[in-house]
Design a protein around this motif. Structure first.
Motif, PDB file in Angstrom:
ATOM      1  N   MET A   1     -63.312   5.198  16.089  1.00  0.00           N
ATOM      2  CA  MET A   1     -64.611   4.857  15.531  1.00  0.00           C
ATOM      3  C   MET A   1     -65.321   6.136  15.106  1.00  0.00           C
ATOM      4  O   MET A   1     -65.359   7.110  15.833  1.00  0.00           O
ATOM      5  N   LYS A  30     -77.128   0.329   9.697  1.00  0.00           N
ATOM      6  CA  LYS A  30     -75.970  -0.406  10.202  1.00  0.00           C
ATOM      7  C   LYS A  30     -74.764   0.007   9.370  1.00  0.00           C
ATOM      8  O   LYS A  30     -74.656  -0.328   8.190  1.00  0.00           O
ATOM      9  N   ILE A  31     -73.859   0.759   9.965  1.00  0.00           N
ATOM     10  CA  ILE A  31     -72.661   1.220   9.278  1.00  0.00           C
ATOM     11  C   ILE A  31     -71.459   0.637  10.019  1.00  0.00           C
ATOM     12  O   ILE A  31     -71.271   0.931  11.209  1.00  0.00           O
ATOM     13  N   PRO A  32     -70.664  -0.183   9.356  1.00  0.00           N
ATOM     14  CA  PRO A  32     -69.525  -0.809  10.040  1.00  0.00           C
ATOM     15  C   PRO A  32     -68.596   0.218  10.689  1.00  0.00           C
ATOM     16  O   PRO A  32     -68.333   1.282  10.115  1.00  0.00           O
ATOM     17  N   ASP A  33     -68.143  -0.102  11.885  1.00  0.00           N
ATOM     18  CA  ASP A  33     -67.198   0.738  12.641  1.00  0.00           C
ATOM     19  C   ASP A  33     -67.703   2.161  12.851  1.00  0.00           C
ATOM     20  O   ASP A  33     -66.925   3.101  12.870  1.00  0.00           O
ATOM     21  N   THR A  34     -69.017   2.311  12.966  1.00  0.00           N
ATOM     22  CA  THR A  34     -69.606   3.639  13.145  1.00  0.00           C
ATOM     23  C   THR A  34     -70.686   3.588  14.214  1.00  0.00           C
ATOM     24  O   THR A  34     -71.551   2.733  14.189  1.00  0.00           O
ATOM     25  N   LYS A  35     -70.608   4.531  15.145  1.00  0.00           N
ATOM     26  CA  LYS A  35     -71.644   4.682  16.165  1.00  0.00           C
ATOM     27  C   LYS A  35     -72.773   5.519  15.581  1.00  0.00           C
ATOM     28  O   LYS A  35     -72.538   6.603  15.045  1.00  0.00           O
TER      29      LYS A  35
END
Length: 89
Positions: A1, A30-35
């Motif tokens: 991730m 909100k970024i997919p697959d990103t912390k």
């Protein structure tokens, strides 16, 4: 991730603005697959953040890269870093 961090300077009266900007990041980014994390550089010791001393404007903003370098070890774990002003709610 993957991971990203938003960096905000918020000393003295700007700490409250920095907290509002932090809340805005967590609400809207909100970024997919990103912390996504927010790191506030402050002289306020009430919370766990990166400690810096307050300096008068414009010195404090001119020193931002110095502050980031002080905490390079902790910041190096992120894939991307973004600086934002404390008043960017």
């Amino acid at each position: 991730m993957k991971s990203v961090a938003f960096l905000i300077l918020g000393t003295n009266k700007y700490f409250e603005l920095a907290k509002k900007a932090e809340a805005s990041v967590y609400k809207w980014v909100k970024i997919p697959d990103t912390k996504v994390d927010v790191k506030i550089f402050t002289n306020n010791d009430r919370l766990e953040h990166f400690h810096i001393d307050h300096l008068p404007w414009p010195l404090i903003t001119l020193m931002r890269y110095h502050y980031f370098t002080q905490y390079a070890r902790e910041l190096s774990k992120y894939d991307h870093l973004f600086y934002m002003d404390a008043d960017l709610e």
